[in-house]
Design a protein around this motif. Structure first.
Motif, PDB file in Angstrom:
ATOM      1  N   THR A   1     -20.723  24.948 -50.133  1.00 19.22           N
ATOM      2  CA  THR A   1     -19.608  25.902 -50.154  1.00 19.22           C
ATOM      3  C   THR A   1     -19.611  26.783 -48.909  1.00 19.22           C
ATOM      4  N   GLU A   2     -20.786  27.161 -48.447  1.00 16.03           N
ATOM      5  CA  GLU A   2     -20.876  27.969 -47.235  1.00 16.03           C
ATOM      6  C   GLU A   2     -20.382  27.191 -46.016  1.00 16.03           C
ATOM      7  N   ILE A   3     -20.722  25.928 -45.958  1.00 16.91           N
ATOM      8  CA  ILE A   3     -20.265  25.091 -44.847  1.00 16.91           C
ATOM      9  C   ILE A   3     -18.749  24.980 -44.879  1.00 16.91           C
ATOM     10  N   MET A   4     -18.183  24.787 -46.077  1.00 17.56           N
ATOM     11  CA  MET A   4     -16.733  24.697 -46.196  1.00 17.56           C
ATOM     12  C   MET A   4     -16.077  26.026 -45.816  1.00 17.56           C
ATOM     13  N   PHE A   5     -16.682  27.141 -46.241  1.00 22.76           N
ATOM     14  CA  PHE A   5     -16.114  28.451 -45.950  1.00 22.76           C
ATOM     15  C   PHE A   5     -16.120  28.731 -44.454  1.00 22.76           C
TER      16      PHE A   5
ATOM     17  N   LEU B   1     -18.777  38.372 -41.363  1.00 28.69           N
ATOM     18  CA  LEU B   1     -19.272  37.533 -42.455  1.00 28.69           C
ATOM     19  C   LEU B   1     -20.682  37.043 -42.142  1.00 28.69           C
ATOM     20  N   HIS B   2     -20.914  36.694 -40.885  1.00 25.50           N
ATOM     21  CA  HIS B   2     -22.257  36.279 -40.486  1.00 25.50           C
ATOM     22  C   HIS B   2     -23.239  37.434 -40.678  1.00 25.50           C
ATOM     23  N   ALA B   3     -22.855  38.640 -40.257  1.00 26.97           N
ATOM     24  CA  ALA B   3     -23.725  39.812 -40.419  1.00 26.97           C
ATOM     25  C   ALA B   3     -23.989  40.086 -41.898  1.00 26.97           C
ATOM     26  N   PHE B   4     -22.975  39.899 -42.741  1.00 26.50           N
ATOM     27  CA  PHE B   4     -23.165  40.069 -44.182  1.00 26.50           C
ATOM     28  C   PHE B   4     -24.217  39.086 -44.704  1.00 26.50           C
ATOM     29  N   HIS B   5     -24.176  37.845 -44.234  1.00 28.11           N
ATOM     30  CA  HIS B   5     -25.186  36.867 -44.634  1.00 28.11           C
ATOM     31  C   HIS B   5     -26.576  37.283 -44.134  1.00 28.11           C
TER      32      HIS B   5
ATOM     33  N   GLU C   1     -39.862  28.119 -48.662  1.00 34.84           N
ATOM     34  CA  GLU C   1     -39.195  26.981 -48.039  1.00 34.84           C
ATOM     35  C   GLU C   1     -37.683  27.013 -48.253  1.00 34.84           C
ATOM     36  N   LEU C   2     -37.252  27.336 -49.450  1.00 30.80           N
ATOM     37  CA  LEU C   2     -35.812  27.403 -49.723  1.00 30.80           C
ATOM     38  C   LEU C   2     -35.148  28.543 -48.962  1.00 30.80           C
ATOM     39  N   PHE C   3     -35.839  29.687 -48.904  1.00 30.83           N
ATOM     40  CA  PHE C   3     -35.279  30.782 -48.127  1.00 30.83           C
ATOM     41  C   PHE C   3     -35.209  30.405 -46.650  1.00 30.83           C
ATOM     42  N   GLY C   4     -36.203  29.675 -46.179  1.00 35.38           N
ATOM     43  CA  GLY C   4     -36.189  29.212 -44.793  1.00 35.38           C
ATOM     44  C   GLY C   4     -34.948  28.385 -44.491  1.00 35.38           C
ATOM     45  N   LEU C   5     -34.529  27.549 -45.437  1.00 36.90           N
ATOM     46  CA  LEU C   5     -33.311  26.757 -45.251  1.00 36.90           C
ATOM     47  C   LEU C   5     -32.089  27.666 -45.127  1.00 36.90           C
ATOM     48  N   TYR C   6     -32.023  28.693 -45.985  1.00 35.28           N
ATOM     49  CA  TYR C   6     -30.917  29.657 -45.911  1.00 35.28           C
ATOM     50  C   TYR C   6     -30.911  30.347 -44.549  1.00 35.28           C
ATOM     51  N   TRP C   7     -32.068  30.824 -44.127  1.00 32.48           N
ATOM     52  CA  TRP C   7     -32.175  31.555 -42.859  1.00 32.48           C
ATOM     53  C   TRP C   7     -31.752  30.675 -41.684  1.00 32.48           C
ATOM     54  N   HIS C   8     -32.204  29.422 -41.699  1.00 35.68           N
ATOM     55  CA  HIS C   8     -31.842  28.513 -40.613  1.00 35.68           C
ATOM     56  C   HIS C   8     -30.342  28.221 -40.619  1.00 35.68           C
ATOM     57  N   PHE C   9     -29.749  28.117 -41.802  1.00 38.34           N
ATOM     58  CA  PHE C   9     -28.299  27.899 -41.869  1.00 38.34           C
ATOM     59  C   PHE C   9     -27.558  29.061 -41.220  1.00 38.34           C
ATOM     60  N   VAL C  10     -27.958  30.278 -41.537  1.00 37.90           N
ATOM     61  CA  VAL C  10     -27.300  31.455 -40.962  1.00 37.90           C
ATOM     62  C   VAL C  10     -27.481  31.455 -39.440  1.00 37.90           C
TER      63      VAL C  10
END
Length: 189
Positions: free
Chosen positions: A2-6, A127-131, A160-169
């Motif tokens: 959903t984040e990628i689509m947004f 939006l990026h700063a909010f993330h 590890e899961l948080f790392g994925l979130y951080w890398h996405f941002v």
């Protein structure tokens, strides 16, 4: 997904309007501080490195290293937000925020189209700063667990899961920086 689509929708909106109003977008992009944008890019690359190292150390059971690396990641995130706040403050002081007081100096472009550029700039970077803010909040929780020593080689999934979130941002910024700051930088010279 959903984040990628947004974010993908925002990127496509930017690309469509940039194609429709290339001169106004080029002129408006000249008002951005590429040095601060570049420094923020370096800060986020460093934060991705410390986050990746934290995941690796968690998998290896290096508890102290995990704590310090997560803390360093948080500091890099806060540094990013501080630089972005400085950039936003400058924009507010120089009337480069879309709205009733929008009146950027030395803008050789259609003001309405330039206002659209800045609306997209603030929307996308905001939006990026909010993330980033949400990520730092989650990072506080993950860091607290690391300080308690709950992450082991057998169970370090939250890190590890948080790392994925951080890398996405961080990856989102890697696209935002050239799209907003660099794509028309040669036109100002």
């Amino acid at each position: 997904v959903t984040e990628i689509m947004f974010f993908g929708g925002l990127f496509m909106t930017y690309i469509a309007y940039r194609g429709a109003y290339p001169d106004a977008f080029a002129a408006a992009s000249q008002k951005l501080n590429t040095t601060e944008g570049f420094i923020n890019t370096l800060v986020l690359i460093c934060s991705s490195l410390t986050m990746a190292m934290a995941v690796r150390c968690a998998a290896q059971g290096k508890k102290k290293a995990v704590v310090w690396l997560l803390f360093a990641t948080m500091l890099f995130g806060l540094a990013f937000l501080g630089i972005k706040a400085d950039e936003y403050t400058y924009k507010f002081q120089h009337h480069e925020v879309p709205g009733a007081n929008f009146a950027p100096e030395d803008l050789n472009a259609n003001v309405d189209h330039a206002s659209l550029y800045f609306a997209l700039y603030f929307g996308m970077t905001g939006l990026h700063a909010f993330h980033m803010i949400v990520g730092i909040g989650i990072l506080c929780f993950i860091l607290r667990g690391a300080m308690k020593g709950i992450y082991t080689p057998a169970w370090h999934t939250p890190v590890e899961l948080f790392g994925l979130y951080w890398h996405f941002v961080d990856i989102v910024w890697i696209f935002l920086f050239p799209l907003l700051y660099l794509i028309d930088v040669h036109k100002g010279k």
